[in-house]
Design a protein around this motif. Structure first.
Motif, short mmCIF file in Angstrom:
data_model
loop_
_atom_site.label_atom_id
_atom_site.label_comp_id
_atom_site.label_asym_id
_atom_site.label_seq_id
_atom_site.Cartn_x
_atom_site.Cartn_y
_atom_site.Cartn_z
N PRO A 1 0.74 -1.09 -0.24
CA PRO A 1 0.04 -0.35 0.27
C PRO A 1 0.45 1.12 -0.41
N GLU A 2 2.08 1.11 0.32
CA GLU A 2 3.36 2.54 0.83
C GLU A 2 3.57 2.21 -0.76
N ARG A 3 3.23 1.81 -1.93
CA ARG A 3 3.97 2.21 -3.08
C ARG A 3 2.63 2.44 -4.28
N SER A 4 3.53 2.48 -5.15
CA SER A 4 2.47 3.01 -6.08
C SER A 4 2.70 1.62 -7.39
N HIS A 5 1.74 1.36 -8.41
CA HIS A 5 1.87 0.47 -9.42
C HIS A 5 1.14 1.46 -11.09
N LEU A 6 2.76 1.52 -11.21
CA LEU A 6 2.35 2.09 -12.59
C LEU A 6 2.26 0.40 -13.76
N VAL A 7 0.97 1.11 -14.41
CA VAL A 7 0.71 -0.24 -15.60
C VAL A 7 0.79 0.41 -17.12
N GLY A 8 1.84 -0.11 -17.49
CA GLY A 8 2.03 0.57 -19.33
C GLY A 8 1.26 -0.36 -20.35
N ALA A 9 0.34 0.81 -21.11
CA ALA A 9 -0.94 -0.33 -21.51
C ALA A 9 -1.20 0.79 -22.44
N GLU B 1 2.04 18.52 -9.84
CA GLU B 1 2.90 18.13 -9.19
C GLU B 1 2.66 18.60 -8.22
N GLY B 2 2.88 17.67 -7.71
CA GLY B 2 2.56 16.73 -5.76
C GLY B 2 3.93 16.40 -5.60
N GLY B 3 3.40 16.06 -3.81
CA GLY B 3 5.04 15.13 -3.34
C GLY B 3 4.11 13.73 -3.59
N LYS B 4 4.88 12.56 -3.93
CA LYS B 4 5.27 11.64 -3.62
C LYS B 4 3.80 10.80 -3.00
N GLN B 5 4.08 10.86 -1.85
CA GLN B 5 2.66 10.67 -1.03
C GLN B 5 1.10 10.74 -1.82
N ASP B 6 1.36 11.97 -2.12
CA ASP B 6 0.11 11.71 -3.18
C ASP B 6 -0.03 10.33 -3.63
N PHE B 7 0.93 9.61 -4.36
CA PHE B 7 0.44 8.40 -4.81
C PHE B 7 0.71 7.46 -4.22
N ALA C 1 6.03 6.12 -21.44
CA ALA C 1 6.20 7.31 -20.24
C ALA C 1 7.07 6.86 -19.15
N PHE C 2 7.43 5.06 -18.92
CA PHE C 2 7.74 4.67 -17.66
C PHE C 2 9.07 4.54 -18.09
N ALA C 3 9.72 4.94 -19.02
CA ALA C 3 10.89 4.98 -19.32
C ALA C 3 11.58 6.08 -19.12
N ASP C 4 10.66 7.72 -18.60
CA ASP C 4 11.56 8.52 -19.18
C ASP C 4 11.40 9.61 -17.24
N ARG C 5 11.28 10.84 -17.35
CA ARG C 5 11.69 11.75 -15.88
C ARG C 5 9.98 11.46 -15.57
N TRP C 6 8.97 11.08 -15.75
CA TRP C 6 7.62 11.48 -15.77
C TRP C 6 7.51 10.61 -14.53
N ALA C 7 8.15 8.87 -14.44
CA ALA C 7 7.52 8.14 -13.63
C ALA C 7 8.30 8.20 -12.50
N ARG C 8 9.43 9.24 -12.36
CA ARG C 8 10.03 9.39 -11.17
C ARG C 8 9.68 9.53 -9.53
N ARG C 9 8.11 10.58 -10.23
CA ARG C 9 7.28 11.36 -9.09
C ARG C 9 7.06 10.48 -8.38
N PHE C 10 6.49 8.73 -8.40
CA PHE C 10 5.47 8.15 -7.86
C PHE C 10 7.00 7.93 -6.61
N PRO C 11 5.68 7.23 -5.52
CA PRO C 11 6.93 6.92 -4.96
C PRO C 11 7.01 5.14 -4.28
#
Length: 335
Positions: A166-174, A225-231, A242-252
């Motif tokens: 629950p503390e981590r985000s799940h990034l689904v490439g689709a 733009e927000g804190g990582k905790q938001d996600f 998108a998950f290969a660039d800087r955009w993905a780094r905003r997630f916890p």
């Protein structure tokens, strides 16, 4: 009439000489019939385009309203005569608006499937087998190793992981058209009622799906733009790139997921850095390809864009004439 007199490959794509039109041409032509909105099948610059209303709308969203000189919507099941050739569009079950195209002239009927799948999908009309003399089938997953598991099982794995971490985000490439909306709807059908966060590249297409009656639930932008905790604990859906660039780094501490039929190949998932591969495909698997060929009753099969040789060989063993078309310019955007 020989089948090759009615349809045959040219550098631009599949061409119908008596009707003077192309199906899914890869270069600009005078008259194009388009099976669905993925970019390897639907390209801009044609003088005129005939496709389902939803495919035309999707092309407008992707390329701008002036993507063709003229457009004509085709209603599913309706026969349209072009220079004496009867054409009709029938559901392909691939993505919203996708269709097989039946071409009939002088007692010969050829059905071009475009891309198709046979699994139940709440985001598009289901595939309808059409009786024909020649069936043109894709073979994206045309090897016996490809047998897709139930998509509900794959979504259950995603939800289980989200509950475990629950503390981590799940990034689904689709993929932006079709796969992303299908994943969202599968999550809703599985009871997930929290907001889904989406990359901006998915927004317009997802809004269009919603306007066509496909309920995707609450969607929130994942670009604020927000804190990582938001996600923390969030499920984020975006195009694979998108998950290969800087955009993905905003997630916890994100868990990388990818929804694709190619996730059946573990090495491919490992090479892509995918921690949670989800085998969810918008193409027919081996069993569905072979079953569909039999359902059409076609005496001849033309195989295109995919693992052509294995499916051609299977047809030969079944006593069905078959050959590869070797069309070029088609990729696996909607896999």
């Amino acid at each position: 009439m020989r089948a090759s007199d009615l349809l045959h490959p040219r550098p631009e794509g599949l061409y119908c000489p008596p009707g003077d039109f192309f199906i899914d041409p890869v270069r600009p032509v005078n008259r194009a019939l388009i099976t669905h909105g993925h970019s390897d099948h639907a390209r801009s610059g044609h003088r005129s385009v005939l496709a389902t209303r939803q495919t035309l709308d999707i092309m407008g969203l992707r390329y701008g309203e002036d993507f063709a000189g003229a457009t004509q919507p085709a209603r599913l099941g309706e026969t349209i005569v072009i220079n004496g050739v009867s054409v009709s569009f029938h559901p392909a079950g691939h993505v919203l608006g996708s269709a097989q195209i039946s071409v009939e002239h002088q007692g010969m009927r050829i059905v071009a499937s475009g891309d198709y799948k046979r699994r139940k999908d709440a985001t598009c009309a289901p595939f309808e087998p059409i009786q024909c003399d020649v069936f043109i089938t894709e073979a994206t997953f045309g090897l016996p190793v490809f047998r897709h598991p139930p998509d509900t099982d794959e979504i259950a794995r995603l939800l289980k992981s989200a509950a475990q971490f629950p503390e981590r985000s799940h990034l689904v490439g689709a993929y932006a058209l079709g796969k992303a909306q299908r994943v969202m709807r599968l999550l809703r059908d599985a009871g997930y009622d929290r907001p889904l966060y989406i990359h901006g590249a998915l927004a317009r297409l997802s809004e269009y799906y919603q306007s066509q009656g496909v309920d995707l639930g609450m969607l929130e932008p994942a670009t604020v733009e927000g804190g990582k905790q938001d996600f923390a604990g969030a499920i984020v859906v975006g195009p694979p790139s998108a998950f290969a660039d800087r955009w993905a780094r905003r997630f916890p501490d994100p868990i990388s997921c990818f929804a694709s039929g190619w996730m059946r190949i573990r090495q491919r998932a490992k090479q892509g850095g995918v921690e949670l591969p989800l085998i969810i495909s918008d193409h027919a698997d081996w069993d569905e390809l072979t079953a569909t060929i039999k359902e059409t009753g076609a005496e001849e099969i033309w195989v295109t864009h995919g693992r052509e040789e294995a499916l051609v060989r299977w047809c030969e063993l079944e006593g069905i004439a078959a050959r590869p078309l070797h069309l070029v310019g088609y990729e696996d955007e909607g896999d």
